[in-house]
Write a protein that holds these residues in place. Structure first.
Motif, short mmCIF file in Angstrom:
data_model
loop_
_atom_site.label_atom_id
_atom_site.label_comp_id
_atom_site.label_asym_id
_atom_site.label_seq_id
_atom_site.Cartn_x
_atom_site.Cartn_y
_atom_site.Cartn_z
N UNK B 205 0.84 -1.21 0.00
CA UNK B 205 0.00 0.00 0.00
C UNK B 205 0.88 1.26 0.00
N UNK B 206 1.92 1.25 0.84
CA UNK B 206 2.79 2.43 0.91
C UNK B 206 3.55 2.64 -0.40
N UNK B 207 4.05 1.53 -0.96
CA UNK B 207 4.80 1.63 -2.22
C UNK B 207 3.87 2.10 -3.34
N UNK B 208 2.62 1.61 -3.32
CA UNK B 208 1.65 2.03 -4.33
C UNK B 208 1.39 3.54 -4.23
N UNK B 209 1.16 3.99 -3.02
CA UNK B 209 0.94 5.43 -2.82
C UNK B 209 2.16 6.22 -3.31
N UNK B 210 3.35 5.71 -2.96
CA UNK B 210 4.58 6.42 -3.33
C UNK B 210 4.75 6.45 -4.85
N UNK B 211 4.55 5.28 -5.49
CA UNK B 211 4.76 5.21 -6.95
C UNK B 211 3.80 6.13 -7.68
N UNK B 212 2.55 6.07 -7.27
CA UNK B 212 1.54 6.89 -7.97
C UNK B 212 1.84 8.38 -7.76
#
Lengths: 447, 288
Positions: B205-212
């Motif tokens: 979830x954190x990586x997804x938020x960061x990537x987006x």
């Protein structure tokens, strides 16, 4: 046999990649040729058919022209390039611009030119349209022809001068060789005055561009639809685009171009009003304050080159022009002094060592007849000065506030032992805590 | 033992457990080293013409990567006041991740050995337990921020560097938005049944938020950026990174409405995620 054929085919394919150079493939496209004002000058760019949006500076004159040209991709610069040597077709018609409310502006083509003139601080771009453009162009052509004519006259006069003086010169040599008196001949030679070479016109830094036809676009900030309507009243295919009229988010802030005395060719820029300039204090520094406006990075980059990319979420400060006749307040060791802008000359070192020195401009003496290299504020700085604060002495409060900068002198990393101790503090705490706990438990637990 | 008193006692117990273990202190020291390296590199990059990343090989690599990924504007802003803003991110992010992941592991460990069930059938409710873990995370984060700020202050005094307004703003903003990250850690721990599952979910979830979020800032490719911008618009309302940017932009521009909007948004999303976590926990409790 089959294997041999496959190998041959493979070798042929491999060779095909290496032996023949790539020839750019040209494609015919309908382009918008753009002369876009960027806040400080005019940038020439173009929008391809697949470029959906054209970015233009708000409330300023920009020029569009619709053309059919060949374009080709140039991988070295990662850019598309226009080739108008074979195909260069312009179209008659009008440009229609529709705002979000549906109001339509119809703009007709106008003759225009732009040119660059040297100001006191930097170059300034000017645009002329209609009759003014023609007059400017005619004036430039006349000036150029007059200069050519003056040069032709000068050449004639100079060759006449040479014709008159050369025999006399040889005669003087011969008399001198024979040991005779040359006084009278020299006096005769001095009566011939060489013609003075006409000065090249210095009005323009960049001469006016050849008169072009284009559509003058001057829009308030916002988003608009653009289309080109042919002379027969139909919208031309692929001519529909979006225009984003770009305004600055913040304007009239003050930035500084700062360069040390020992590297004046590599200036640093201090744009953010809260930014700090760190220097090592080995050299005095020179500063040039400038007005700056803040634009969205993507929009600004696209404005000056429609093919470039930028960041859509970050804003960048863009230098507009140097602050004229600036004075700054320099606070150093608790003492404030006002430093006025001064002209300087950069003098190349005459010794065997490479380098140069920056010296005050002396128009009456050593630098007579020359223009100053730079106009800047001299801030003397040394390794003993820990912190120097500068701000513009003139202007309103918002300008003064945005012009405040701190210069800090850093002389290498210091106090590493203290830093290592600070980093080790958590480890010391856990070590002490564990030792105490171990002793406590050893005391409580039966042996 | 309910409500406030129970929460206080459980938080104290969690903190005691944490302080007795050397792990937190070791991670704190390592994270601070991560923060000190950019400061050292920055000082070594100062010449007579100012900050020149090319003077330090480490900084040359960092700044050129950031420039190619995001634009030179970001690098200029990041180092406008000095090295501490970047150094703070370098030190704080590993610690935040450590605090959240250790908390997830603690939750699953105590769940697996039956400690949570035990207290639940006794004087403590599930939500009290969850809130106490969350409070423990926040206390640890605040302690680390205080320690890091003190260390940076000493370094700044020793080296004549400025801890400017952007750094101080970043400290407050990151401390505040950590609430949201810790709440997501709690949710990740509650919705899955295994420690590995929770850790994976939290990190994804954190990586997804960061990537987006980062994707919408990149200048590498128009397509990636456009897709990221659309995705970001959809999920930004739940992203801690969006709120960090929003509050910092508001502070930079001196726009109190944006700052207050960002703070309220963070609290609202945090409360919402917190309620979902408690609901999931209560649901599990009922099934048990």
């Amino acid at each position: 046999m089959k294997r041999l054929a496959i190998y041959t085919l493979l070798v042929a394919v491999c060779c095909n990649f290496n032996l023949f150079g790539e020839v750019p493939v040209r494609t015919e496209q309908l382009l918008y040729s753009i002369a876009a004002f960027s806040g400080k000058d005019y940038a020439l760019t173009f929008a391809k058919e697949d470029a959906g949006t054209i970015y233009l500076y708000a409330d300023a004159d920009n020029f569009l022209n619709i053309k059919k040209n060949f374009i080709y991709y140039w991988p070295i610069t990662d850019m598309w390039i226009v080739d108008d040597s074979v195909l260069d077709v312009t179209f008659d018609g009008i440009v229609e611009i529709v705002d979000k409310k549906g109001n339509t502006q119809r703009i007709e083509s106008v003759e225009y030119t732009f040119f660059n003139m040297r100001g006191k601080y930097e170059n300034n771009w000017y645009v002329r349209t209609g009759q003014e453009a023609l007059d400017e162009w005619d004036g430039y052509v006349k000036m150029y022809l007059d200069y050519q004519e003056a040069i032709a006259v000068y050449d004639q006069e100079y060759s006449m001068y040479q014709k008159q003086t050369t025999p006399l010169f040889y005669e003087i040599l011969n008399v001198e060789k024979a040991g005779g008196d040359t006084e009278a001949l020299l006096q005769q030679l001095s009566t011939f005055i060489p013609p003075s070479k006409p000065e090249m016109p210095a009005v323009y830094t960049v001469h006016p561009a050849k008169i072009q036809n284009g559509y003058r676009i001057n829009l308030p900030p916002g988003e608009y639809s653009l289309r080109f309507v042919n002379a027969d009243g139909r919208v031309m295919q692929n001519s529909e685009k979006t225009i984003v009229s770009v305004a600055s988010r913040r304007s009239d802030s003050i930035g500084y171009e700062v360069f040390p005395a020992d590297r004046w060719t590599t200036p640093s820029t201090s744009s953010s009003p809260s930014s700090v300039l760190y220097v090592d204090g080995t050299s005095d520094i020179y500063a040039r304050p400038f007005f700056q406006d803040e634009f969205l990075d993507l929009q600004y980059q696209k404005m000056i080159n429609n093919q470039s990319s930028g960041n859509p979420n970050l804003y960048r400060w863009v230098r507009i022009q140097q602050v004229p006749n600036s004075n700054i307040e320099v606070t150093m060791s608790g003492q404030m002094q006002v430093v006025a802008e001064q002209p300087f000359m950069v003098e190349q070192s005459t010794s065997a060592t490479l380098g140069y020195s920056i010296v005050p401009y002396d128009p009456a003496g050593a630098h007579a007849g020359k223009s100053p290299s730079i106009v800047a504020l001299h801030i003397p700085i040394g390794t003993a000065d820990k912190e120097v604060t500068i701000s513009l002495a003139d202007g309103d409060d918002s300008i003064k506030t945005s012009s405040k900068r701190t210069i800090r002198v850093i002389t290498g990393i210091k106090g590493e032992l203290v830093t290592i101790f600070m980093i080790c503090v958590p480890l010391i705490i856990t070590l002490v805590a564990r030792t105490i706990r171990k002793k406590k438990l050893a005391y409580l637990l039966p042996r | 033992m309910k409500g406030f008193y129970g929460t206080k006692e459980l938080t104290r117990l969690h903190l005691k457990e944490m302080f007795l273990s050397p792990a937190f202190f070791i991670v704190a020291a390592i994270s601070t080293v991560f923060g000190y390296l950019p400061v050292r590199g920055f000082v070594n990059s100062i010449g007579s013409q100012g900050f020149k990343p090319s003077l330090s090989p480490m900084f040359a690599n960092i700044t050129s990567s950031l420039e190619s990924l995001f634009s030179e504007v970001l690098v200029e802003k990041l180092f406008a006041e000095g090295p501490f803003l970047f150094a703070f991110y370098c030190a704080f992010i590993p610690m935040l991740l450590y605090v959240c992941t250790s908390s997830i592991i603690t939750y699953h460990f105590q769940h697996d050995v039956g400690a949570i069930e035990l207290v639940r059938f006794g004087p403590i409710r599930s939500r009290t337990y969850l809130v106490s873990l969350f409070l423990k995370d926040m206390v640890l984060i605040l302690i680390y921020i205080l320690y890091l700020t003190a260390t940076f202050f000493v370094i700044s005094r020793l080296n004549n560097l400025l801890m400017g307004p952007a750094f101080i703003q970043a400290v407050f903003v990151l401390a505040f938005v950590s609430i949201l990250v810790c709440v997501y850690a709690r949710l990740a721990a509650s919705v899955t049944t295994t420690g590995i599952g929770s850790l994976s979910l939290f990190l994804i979830v954190m990586v997804l938020f960061a990537i987006v979020h980062i994707g919408s800032y990149t200048v590498i490719n128009d397509y990636i950026r456009n897709v990221s911008t659309v995705l970001s618009w959809i999920i930004q309302w739940f992203s801690p990174f969006y709120f960090i940017t929003l509050i910092q932009t508001g502070l930079e521009l001196g726009a109190p409405v944006t700052v207050i909007g960002g703070l309220i948004g963070t609290l609202m999303v945090g409360t919402l995620v917190g309620f979902v976590t408690i609901w999931v926990e209560l649901h599990k409790e009922t099934r048990t």
